[in-house]
Scaffold this active site. Structure first.
Site, PDB file in Angstrom:
ATOM      1  N   CYS A   2     100.349  66.963  -7.904  1.00 54.86           N
ATOM      2  CA  CYS A   2     101.171  67.601  -7.431  1.00 54.86           C
ATOM      3  C   CYS A   2     101.677  67.592  -6.582  1.00 54.86           C
ATOM      4  CB  CYS A   2      99.702  68.659  -6.156  1.00 54.86           C
ATOM      5  SG  CYS A   2      98.421  69.288  -6.740  1.00 54.86           S
ATOM      6  N   GLY A  28     103.203  69.709 -11.627  1.00 55.61           N
ATOM      7  CA  GLY A  28     102.427  70.568 -11.425  1.00 55.61           C
ATOM      8  C   GLY A  28     102.544  71.426 -12.528  1.00 55.61           C
ATOM      9  N   ASN A 100      99.211  66.596  -1.632  1.00 55.78           N
ATOM     10  CA  ASN A 100      98.985  65.611  -2.793  1.00 55.78           C
ATOM     11  C   ASN A 100      98.342  64.736  -3.501  1.00 55.78           C
ATOM     12  OD1 ASN A 100      99.992  64.729  -5.489  1.00 55.78           O
ATOM     13  ND2 ASN A 100     101.722  63.526  -4.314  1.00 55.78           N
ATOM     14  N   GLY A 101      96.832  64.790  -3.903  1.00 56.00           N
ATOM     15  CA  GLY A 101      96.380  63.227  -3.788  1.00 56.00           C
ATOM     16  C   GLY A 101      94.797  64.058  -4.413  1.00 56.00           C
ATOM     17  N   TYR A 255     104.762  57.119 -15.261  1.00 54.26           N
ATOM     18  CA  TYR A 255     104.505  58.145 -15.651  1.00 54.26           C
ATOM     19  C   TYR A 255     105.331  59.604 -15.035  1.00 54.26           C
ATOM     20  CZ  TYR A 255     103.509  62.476 -18.160  1.00 54.26           C
ATOM     21  OH  TYR A 255     103.016  63.616 -18.703  1.00 54.26           O
TER      22      TYR A 255
HETATM   23  P1  AMP Z   1      96.728  60.636 -25.145  1.00 58.33           P
HETATM   24  O1  AMP Z   1      96.979  61.781 -25.808  1.00 58.33           O
HETATM   25  O2  AMP Z   1      95.456  61.801 -24.453  1.00 58.33           O
HETATM   26  O3  AMP Z   1      97.108  59.562 -25.308  1.00 58.33           O
HETATM   27  O4  AMP Z   1      98.187  61.573 -23.575  1.00 58.33           O
HETATM   28  C1  AMP Z   1      98.889  60.413 -23.761  1.00 58.33           C
HETATM   29  C2  AMP Z   1     100.025  60.904 -23.713  1.00 58.33           C
HETATM   30  O5  AMP Z   1     100.247  62.142 -21.967  1.00 58.33           O
HETATM   31  C3  AMP Z   1     101.470  60.244 -23.592  1.00 58.33           C
HETATM   32  O6  AMP Z   1     102.648  60.968 -24.379  1.00 58.33           O
HETATM   33  C4  AMP Z   1     101.827  59.913 -22.095  1.00 58.33           C
HETATM   34  O7  AMP Z   1     103.233  60.697 -21.878  1.00 58.33           O
HETATM   35  C5  AMP Z   1     100.916  61.734 -21.328  1.00 58.33           C
HETATM   36  N1  AMP Z   1     100.753  61.646 -20.385  1.00 58.33           N
HETATM   37  C6  AMP Z   1      99.490  60.411 -19.702  1.00 58.33           C
HETATM   38  N2  AMP Z   1      99.338  60.364 -18.835  1.00 58.33           N
HETATM   39  C7  AMP Z   1      98.987  61.788 -18.432  1.00 58.33           C
HETATM   40  C8  AMP Z   1      98.094  61.944 -17.729  1.00 58.33           C
HETATM   41  N3  AMP Z   1      97.665  62.097 -16.761  1.00 58.33           N
HETATM   42  N4  AMP Z   1      98.805  63.539 -17.365  1.00 58.33           N
HETATM   43  C9  AMP Z   1      99.972  64.406 -18.226  1.00 58.33           C
HETATM   44  N5  AMP Z   1     100.031  63.621 -19.295  1.00 58.33           N
HETATM   45  C10 AMP Z   1      99.783  62.520 -19.103  1.00 58.33           C
END
Ligand code: AMP
Length: 482
Positions: A2, A28, A100-101, A255
């Protein structure tokens, strides 16, 4: 994950809070809220994007030079509009709070508050638990007139009772803005100062980009476990109330955070460049060779560019993103996420046709995004497709607030590199080594030498995450269909 911001000492805090929330919308997109104070509380919360929730009429109402705001990313337990932050309690003094947490012992604390303190919670949001633990302790420590010692005592109680990871901002009505970060310092926090009408205004936010975007000078944040209070005269008080055991979240650098932020004084952008350089070494070690490096937009761009440079291979933005489609990961169901990836990215054929393509993304979680992108690359004519991740394999759930899905869903869990490559349809998959990732962030930084790497290593720095807790989180996620 968040985002929050708190402001004191500007004429209309809501303006800064609103603009600050726009700067951290990436943290978020589920819900947002603002609370200000000018002798009474003014509240506006809603579901959706910041720009859709607040209107000009709201700003007429959100008066006061003291205010906090929040953008919500859905984690365990976060539901509809009534769970949107910030929250407020009237006793003692009137306390508003956002965080946030993720509170790991939420259920225990909730039961304790209801049974022993006779406090009834209004929502399913975990900051309400932090707020009520804080308010309880503040009420017993202060005994009448507000004293800073009472505030420090209340933060000490939160550190003692609340497990998990949390950075918190809040205010005491008509008294001042406060902020604190748990002793492990897993979640980021930043503070800034701006000269305003002959006095100093202060802001506290989840990411430094909020402060720089609003013209605040970024000040060094103290050690985790410290509590900060800014009074109405613009005087800053701080005290170390718990021993720090600093483990900032490495995934923020991979990320989550914006590249133009610094976390604990470390540039996210520079860290991503170093991630790309180190990943290039690992890729070279495999003996594979690519004709072109293509980043998966947006968060992988910086690392992919550095990787291409280090490999001496052309960098090409061969994937084009429709920026009006929201973040696919934040879509509540898997089916929605899959559909949305297809609408979100398109390939430029010239960059793929007949080439061995190295796709670079920041991370692979379930593998859905990478599978779709590999398919896109092939239909654009790629000869061979290699997939590189600037993060190591994600195989453990995050209990500190990053939605990582359940263990069963991690594509890397229990699979070899070849098996993962097969799963996502690539010729090969290359992951960053964990020491390289931590090294890329901490290189040249004497003040941060350990990080939270739980999603890769299974080592939860708070030391109190039991297998039962992990199981419970998984079960809740399955029930929620996420
Ligand atoms: P996936 O399709 O589940 O393998 O998600 C990987 C993609 O989601 C990557 O392109 C990352 O940029 C993004 N991503 C990774 N972790 C998160 C997260 N916790 N929340 C939102 N997006 C994420």
């Amino acid at each position: 994950m968040c985002g929050f911001i708190g402001v004191i000492g500007v004429e209309t805090a809501a303006r800064d809070v609103y603009e600050g929330l726009l700067a951290i919308q990436h943290r978020g997109q589920d819900a947002a809220g603002i609370i200000t104070y000018d002798g009474r509380f003014h509240v506006k919360k809603g579901e959706g994007l910041v720009r859709d929730i607040f209107s000009a009429a709201n700003f007429e109402r959100l008066k006061g030079s003291l205010g906090i705001g929040h953008v919500r990313y859905p984690t365990v337990g976060s539901g509809g509009g009534e769970d949107a932050q910030p929250f407020v309690v009237n006793y003692p003094y009137g306390v508003a709070m956002a965080h946030n947490g993720n509170v790991a012992n939420y259920e225990d604390l909730r039961a304790d508050l209801e049974l022993r303190s006779l406090r009834h919670l209004y929502s399913g949001c975990d900051v309400e638990v932090v707020l009520n633990v804080f308010a309880n302790a503040l009420a017993s420590a202060a005994a009448g007139e507000f004293r800073l010692d009472g505030y420090y005592e209340a933060v000490r109680s939160v550190y003692r009772d609340v497990r998990g990871a949390y950075s918190v901002v809040g205010f005491l009505a008509g008294r001042g803005l406060f902020a604190f970060r748990d002793p492990f310092g897993i979640k980021p926090i930043a503070m800034g100062r701006r000269r305003e009408g002959g006095r100093d205004a202060y802001a506290v936010a989840s990411e430094s980009v909020v402060l720089t975007a609003l013209g605040y000078e970024v000040l060094p944040w103290g050690r985790p476990g410290e509590a900060v209070f800014v009074d109405l005269d613009g005087k800053v008080h701080r005290r170390q109330v718990a021993e720090p055991d600093h483990h900032p979240c490495v995934f923020e650098f991979v990320y989550f955070a914006r590249p133009d932020s610094t976390i604990d004084g470390i540039s996210v952008y520079r860290a991503r460049i170093r991630m790309g350089e180190r990943l290039a070494e690992t890729f070279r070690g495999t003996g594979l060779a690519a004709d072109v490096v293509v980043p998966v937009p947006d968060s992988a761009r910086t690392a992919a560019l550095a990787m291409a440079q280090a490999l001496g291979v052309p960098y090409r933005e061969g994937l084009v993103k429709n920026r009006y489609v929201g973040r696919t990961f934040l879509m509540p169901s898997d089916a929605e996420r899959r559909r949305s990836v297809r609408h979100k990215l398109n390939a430029i054929e010239e960059e793929f046709a007949g080439k061995d393509v190295l796709l670079v993304d920041d991370s692979i979680v379930r593998g859905n995004t990478s599978r779709q992108i590999v398919r896109l690359a092939r239909s654009a004519g790629a000869r061979r497709v290699f997939f590189a991740s600037t993060a190591p394999p994600i195989v453990h759930p995050c209990v500190y607030g990053i939605d990582m899905s359940t263990r069963r869903e991690f594509v890397a869990r229990g699979r070899s590199l070849d098996e993962i490559a097969r799963e996502i349809g690539a010729e090969a998959v290359v992951y960053q080594e964990l020491p390289d990732l931590v090294g890329a962030v901490t290189e040249g930084q004497s003040h941060v030498d350990r990080m939270c790497t739980a999603c890769f290593s299974g080592l939860y720095p708070t030391g109190d995450i039991t297998p039962e807790m992990l199981l419970r989180i998984e079960e809740e996620r399955v029930v929620q269909g996420r």
